[in-house]
Design a protein around this motif. Structure first.
Motif, PDB file in Angstrom:
ATOM      1  N   SER A  29       0.919  -1.303  -0.142  1.00 17.61           N
ATOM      2  CA  SER A  29       0.191  -0.045  -0.155  1.00 17.61           C
ATOM      3  C   SER A  29       0.348   0.749   0.267  1.00 17.61           C
ATOM      4  O   SER A  29       2.080   1.296   0.272  1.00 17.61           O
ATOM      5  N   GLU A  31       0.857   5.922   0.205  1.00 17.33           N
ATOM      6  CA  GLU A  31      -0.184   6.795   0.775  1.00 17.33           C
ATOM      7  C   GLU A  31      -0.248   7.695  -0.640  1.00 17.33           C
ATOM      8  O   GLU A  31      -0.901   8.615  -0.810  1.00 17.33           O
ATOM      9  N   THR A  33       0.054   7.443  -3.821  1.00 17.43           N
ATOM     10  CA  THR A  33      -1.050   7.141  -4.651  1.00 17.43           C
ATOM     11  C   THR A  33      -2.483   6.114  -4.613  1.00 17.43           C
ATOM     12  O   THR A  33      -2.964   6.512  -5.418  1.00 17.43           O
ATOM     13  N   ASN A  34      -2.892   6.288  -2.703  1.00 15.26           N
ATOM     14  CA  ASN A  34      -3.693   6.011  -2.069  1.00 15.26           C
ATOM     15  C   ASN A  34      -4.042   4.407  -2.767  1.00 15.26           C
ATOM     16  O   ASN A  34      -5.182   3.733  -2.987  1.00 15.26           O
ATOM     17  N   TRP A  35      -2.827   3.581  -2.918  1.00 16.79           N
ATOM     18  CA  TRP A  35      -3.213   1.997  -3.283  1.00 16.79           C
ATOM     19  C   TRP A  35      -3.555   1.045  -2.445  1.00 16.79           C
ATOM     20  O   TRP A  35      -2.915   1.375  -0.616  1.00 16.79           O
TER      21      TRP A  35
END
Length: 69
Positions: A29, A31, A33-35
């Protein structure tokens, strides 16, 4: 040939393959790329588990083979 060690090694290799299949398409994950995915520590831990299970599986299989000494 020690069949118990052999099948234990096969079990470790199967576990490594299943963990690999679970993690191969996922990225950690981020922050930026908001993945949404596993955290970086979980991602690294899963790859570490794949490596350890593979090494232990190979060692058990090699240990089960008869030696010629």
């Amino acid at each position: 040939m020690d069949l118990k060690l052999f099948f234990t090694g096969i079990g470790f290799l199967i576990a490594a393959y299943l963990i690999y299949r679970n993690v191969k398409n996922e990225k950690p994950s981020s922050e930026k790329t908001n993945w949404i995915g596993p955290t970086l520590s979980t991602y690294i831990g899963l790859w570490g588990s794949v490596v350890i299970c593979t090494m232990v599986g190979i060692i058990f299989i090699l240990k089960s083979l008869p030696s010629q000494i």
